[in-house]
Scaffold this motif. Sequence first.
Motif, PDB file in Angstrom:
ATOM      1  N   ILE A 216       0.844  -1.198   0.000  1.00 49.56           N
ATOM      2  CA  ILE A 216       0.000   0.000   0.000  1.00 49.56           C
ATOM      3  C   ILE A 216       0.877   1.245   0.000  1.00 49.56           C
ATOM      4  O   ILE A 216       1.841   1.340   0.762  1.00 49.56           O
ATOM      5  CB  ILE A 216      -0.936   0.024   1.221  1.00 49.56           C
ATOM      6  CG1 ILE A 216      -1.889  -1.179   1.196  1.00 49.56           C
ATOM      7  CG2 ILE A 216      -1.737   1.330   1.261  1.00 49.56           C
ATOM      8  CD1 ILE A 216      -2.769  -1.287   2.426  1.00 49.56           C
ATOM      9  N   ILE A 217       0.540   2.188  -0.863  1.00 48.88           N
ATOM     10  CA  ILE A 217       1.207   3.482  -0.912  1.00 48.88           C
ATOM     11  C   ILE A 217       0.226   4.553  -0.439  1.00 48.88           C
ATOM     12  O   ILE A 217      -0.900   4.629  -0.938  1.00 48.88           O
ATOM     13  CB  ILE A 217       1.687   3.823  -2.334  1.00 48.88           C
ATOM     14  CG1 ILE A 217       2.795   2.854  -2.760  1.00 48.88           C
ATOM     15  CG2 ILE A 217       2.186   5.266  -2.417  1.00 48.88           C
ATOM     16  CD1 ILE A 217       3.236   3.033  -4.193  1.00 48.88           C
ATOM     17  N   THR A 218       0.657   5.342   0.534  1.00 52.35           N
ATOM     18  CA  THR A 218      -0.142   6.458   1.039  1.00 52.35           C
ATOM     19  C   THR A 218       0.412   7.763   0.485  1.00 52.35           C
ATOM     20  O   THR A 218       1.628   7.936   0.388  1.00 52.35           O
ATOM     21  CB  THR A 218      -0.111   6.492   2.575  1.00 52.35           C
ATOM     22  OG1 THR A 218      -0.810   5.352   3.088  1.00 52.35           O
ATOM     23  CG2 THR A 218      -0.779   7.763   3.112  1.00 52.35           C
ATOM     24  N   ALA A 250      -2.209  -1.843  -9.620  1.00 53.01           N
ATOM     25  CA  ALA A 250      -3.042  -1.132  -8.652  1.00 53.01           C
ATOM     26  C   ALA A 250      -4.429  -1.766  -8.623  1.00 53.01           C
ATOM     27  O   ALA A 250      -5.039  -1.976  -9.671  1.00 53.01           O
ATOM     28  CB  ALA A 250      -3.139   0.344  -9.005  1.00 53.01           C
ATOM     29  N   HIS A 251      -4.915  -2.073  -7.440  1.00 52.97           N
ATOM     30  CA  HIS A 251      -6.187  -2.789  -7.315  1.00 52.97           C
ATOM     31  C   HIS A 251      -7.174  -2.145  -6.364  1.00 52.97           C
ATOM     32  O   HIS A 251      -8.303  -2.612  -6.242  1.00 52.97           O
ATOM     33  CB  HIS A 251      -5.939  -4.242  -6.867  1.00 52.97           C
ATOM     34  CG  HIS A 251      -5.849  -5.199  -7.997  1.00 52.97           C
ATOM     35  ND1 HIS A 251      -6.691  -6.268  -8.165  1.00 52.97           N
ATOM     36  CD2 HIS A 251      -5.029  -5.229  -9.069  1.00 52.97           C
ATOM     37  CE1 HIS A 251      -6.388  -6.930  -9.258  1.00 52.97           C
ATOM     38  NE2 HIS A 251      -5.372  -6.314  -9.829  1.00 52.97           N
ATOM     39  N   ALA A 252      -6.775  -1.093  -5.648  1.00 55.57           N
ATOM     40  CA  ALA A 252      -7.690  -0.480  -4.688  1.00 55.57           C
ATOM     41  C   ALA A 252      -7.322   0.988  -4.480  1.00 55.57           C
ATOM     42  O   ALA A 252      -6.153   1.365  -4.588  1.00 55.57           O
ATOM     43  CB  ALA A 252      -7.636  -1.222  -3.362  1.00 55.57           C
ATOM     44  N   PHE A 253      -8.341   1.789  -4.176  1.00 55.11           N
ATOM     45  CA  PHE A 253      -8.130   3.218  -3.914  1.00 55.11           C
ATOM     46  C   PHE A 253      -9.094   3.659  -2.829  1.00 55.11           C
ATOM     47  O   PHE A 253     -10.271   3.294  -2.836  1.00 55.11           O
ATOM     48  CB  PHE A 253      -8.386   4.041  -5.182  1.00 55.11           C
ATOM     49  CG  PHE A 253      -8.264   5.536  -4.977  1.00 55.11           C
ATOM     50  CD1 PHE A 253      -7.041   6.166  -5.110  1.00 55.11           C
ATOM     51  CD2 PHE A 253      -9.378   6.306  -4.651  1.00 55.11           C
ATOM     52  CE1 PHE A 253      -6.919   7.538  -4.924  1.00 55.11           C
ATOM     53  CE2 PHE A 253      -9.275   7.676  -4.467  1.00 55.11           C
ATOM     54  CZ  PHE A 253      -8.030   8.289  -4.607  1.00 55.11           C
ATOM     55  N   GLY A 303      -3.775   0.580  -3.170  1.00 56.94           N
ATOM     56  CA  GLY A 303      -3.379  -0.796  -2.887  1.00 56.94           C
ATOM     57  C   GLY A 303      -2.905  -1.502  -4.146  1.00 56.94           C
ATOM     58  O   GLY A 303      -3.526  -1.378  -5.212  1.00 56.94           O
ATOM     59  N   PHE A 304      -1.796  -2.224  -4.035  1.00 54.95           N
ATOM     60  CA  PHE A 304      -1.210  -2.942  -5.167  1.00 54.95           C
ATOM     61  C   PHE A 304      -1.209  -4.438  -4.901  1.00 54.95           C
ATOM     62  O   PHE A 304      -0.902  -4.885  -3.788  1.00 54.95           O
ATOM     63  CB  PHE A 304       0.244  -2.481  -5.394  1.00 54.95           C
ATOM     64  CG  PHE A 304       0.365  -1.077  -5.912  1.00 54.95           C
ATOM     65  CD1 PHE A 304       0.565  -0.833  -7.265  1.00 54.95           C
ATOM     66  CD2 PHE A 304       0.273   0.002  -5.044  1.00 54.95           C
ATOM     67  CE1 PHE A 304       0.670   0.462  -7.743  1.00 54.95           C
ATOM     68  CE2 PHE A 304       0.381   1.308  -5.513  1.00 54.95           C
ATOM     69  CZ  PHE A 304       0.579   1.540  -6.863  1.00 54.95           C
ATOM     70  N   LYS A 305      -1.521  -5.190  -5.930  1.00 62.36           N
ATOM     71  CA  LYS A 305      -1.473  -6.640  -5.825  1.00 62.36           C
ATOM     72  C   LYS A 305      -0.041  -7.134  -6.042  1.00 62.36           C
ATOM     73  O   LYS A 305       0.800  -6.389  -6.546  1.00 62.36           O
ATOM     74  CB  LYS A 305      -2.402  -7.291  -6.847  1.00 62.36           C
ATOM     75  CG  LYS A 305      -1.903  -7.274  -8.284  1.00 62.36           C
ATOM     76  CD  LYS A 305      -2.880  -7.957  -9.210  1.00 62.36           C
ATOM     77  CE  LYS A 305      -2.341  -8.065 -10.631  1.00 62.36           C
ATOM     78  NZ  LYS A 305      -1.224  -9.029 -10.724  1.00 62.36           N
ATOM     79  N   VAL A 336       6.287  -4.169  -6.428  1.00 55.99           N
ATOM     80  CA  VAL A 336       6.351  -2.956  -7.254  1.00 55.99           C
ATOM     81  C   VAL A 336       6.270  -1.664  -6.453  1.00 55.99           C
ATOM     82  O   VAL A 336       6.619  -0.593  -6.949  1.00 55.99           O
ATOM     83  CB  VAL A 336       5.226  -2.941  -8.317  1.00 55.99           C
ATOM     84  CG1 VAL A 336       5.335  -4.148  -9.233  1.00 55.99           C
ATOM     85  CG2 VAL A 336       3.847  -2.863  -7.677  1.00 55.99           C
ATOM     86  N   VAL A 337       5.821  -1.734  -5.202  1.00 58.58           N
ATOM     87  CA  VAL A 337       5.491  -0.492  -4.499  1.00 58.58           C
ATOM     88  C   VAL A 337       6.686   0.453  -4.265  1.00 58.58           C
ATOM     89  O   VAL A 337       6.506   1.675  -4.322  1.00 58.58           O
ATOM     90  CB  VAL A 337       4.732  -0.753  -3.172  1.00 58.58           C
ATOM     91  CG1 VAL A 337       3.345  -1.279  -3.442  1.00 58.58           C
ATOM     92  CG2 VAL A 337       5.499  -1.684  -2.269  1.00 58.58           C
ATOM     93  N   PRO A 338       7.913  -0.044  -4.019  1.00 56.64           N
ATOM     94  CA  PRO A 338       9.003   0.931  -3.835  1.00 56.64           C
ATOM     95  C   PRO A 338       9.201   1.846  -5.049  1.00 56.64           C
ATOM     96  O   PRO A 338       9.377   3.058  -4.903  1.00 56.64           O
ATOM     97  CB  PRO A 338      10.226   0.043  -3.594  1.00 56.64           C
ATOM     98  CG  PRO A 338       9.675  -1.207  -3.003  1.00 56.64           C
ATOM     99  CD  PRO A 338       8.378  -1.409  -3.739  1.00 56.64           C
ATOM    100  N   ARG A 339       9.168   1.276  -6.258  1.00 57.00           N
ATOM    101  CA  ARG A 339       9.352   2.071  -7.467  1.00 57.00           C
ATOM    102  C   ARG A 339       8.085   2.827  -7.856  1.00 57.00           C
ATOM    103  O   ARG A 339       8.139   3.793  -8.623  1.00 57.00           O
ATOM    104  CB  ARG A 339       9.791   1.185  -8.626  1.00 57.00           C
ATOM    105  CG  ARG A 339      11.199   0.609  -8.466  1.00 57.00           C
ATOM    106  CD  ARG A 339      11.490  -0.412  -9.558  1.00 57.00           C
ATOM    107  NE  ARG A 339      11.375   0.180 -10.881  1.00 57.00           N
ATOM    108  CZ  ARG A 339      11.115  -0.512 -11.983  1.00 57.00           C
ATOM    109  NH1 ARG A 339      10.914  -1.830 -11.916  1.00 57.00           N
ATOM    110  NH2 ARG A 339      11.050   0.088 -13.151  1.00 57.00           N
ATOM    111  N   ALA A 340       6.942   2.395  -7.340  1.00 57.53           N
ATOM    112  CA  ALA A 340       5.671   3.014  -7.728  1.00 57.53           C
ATOM    113  C   ALA A 340       5.362   4.286  -6.957  1.00 57.53           C
ATOM    114  O   ALA A 340       4.456   5.031  -7.342  1.00 57.53           O
ATOM    115  CB  ALA A 340       4.523   2.019  -7.551  1.00 57.53           C
TER     116      ALA A 340
END
Length: 365
Positions: A216-218, A250-253, A303-305, A336-340
């Motif tokens: 998850i990215i905030t 990305a799968h959730a917002f 949210g990322f899968k 993927v989240v660190p680069r995203a």
Amino acid sequence: MASNSLGNTYRLTTFGESHGVAIGGIIDGVPSGIKLDVAKVQAALALRKPGQSKIVSARNEADQVHFLSGTVNGVTTGAPLGFVIYNRDHRSKDYDHLNGVFRPSHADQAYHLKYGTVDSSGSGRASARETANWVVAGAVADQILVRYCKMHKLPLIDIVSYVNQVGEVKMDSHPERVTRKQVVASMVRCPDTKASSRMQAYIAQLQNNGDSCGGIITTHVYNPIVGLGDPIFEKLHANLSKAMLSINAAHAFEYGDGFLLSSMTGSQANDVFGPKGKLPITNHSGGIQGGISIGAVIKFAVGFKPPSTIAKEQPALTKQGKSTLLAAKGRHDPCVVPRATVVVSSLTAMVLLDALMMQKGRQLL
């Protein structure tokens, strides 16, 4: 495949495939007279590029952006801003074993069902390499927003995106203020140093096991401009959601307290404004009410899968409809989240600038 543009007035249209000659885009709506700081654009790309640490894809791309049009002596003219990023380290042979096989939960099968073909070499347009184009447009948008705030003597808009969860590992606490410096200092882009270390170890373990994880990215937007967003179908949170859910995996917002609001009562969820209409004391709405920014910190999460291309053997399907076993090879991100994070903040800048231009007009400067 006609949907390759994002934005209304500040509008990005992109082209290219992961293992093609190049990727790139055209940005419409760039005001004239902007001294374009290419070094800042390049610095943003460096946060997204592969090969930057041991827990991301080992693909070695410099991601050097070349601006082709729309500037004279480094100053924007108001004409379309064209740019290109050449692919230097694509190894299509790494994907030979995927010919005729659909990766589970990947876009392979969906593309085949819709278009009758699929580019198995690095996923083509379905590849996250496309997001480099978005980072360029976002870095340009960020510079325009800074120029606008300075001209109108407003506090500078500060967009900070950070990783608060990787797989089962979460941040211990969520501070009210996070800085870009704190985020960049972490390999996984998490400002909590203890959680960052746990996240790195967790990703490394999955990587060794040939598996992957989501996260998850905030995002916090500090000092947002008041009045961004237009009812009914151009609401700010709706356009942010569209942009974020366009990101690969990305799968959730959710914005503000998101799904938590569904379990609250009205007396618990309603934001209480300060005296004389000042900013609300609470911010359950995440800085957006009625689809319009109210000046409070804009808060949302994406949210990322887990990446679907993994080295661990799993059941898969061939184009002929036969069952097989697939253990993917090549250079892929275990998470993927660190680069995203920079992709999320770049899209945020684009959406905010587009909303500002819809409100003020193209010649806002």
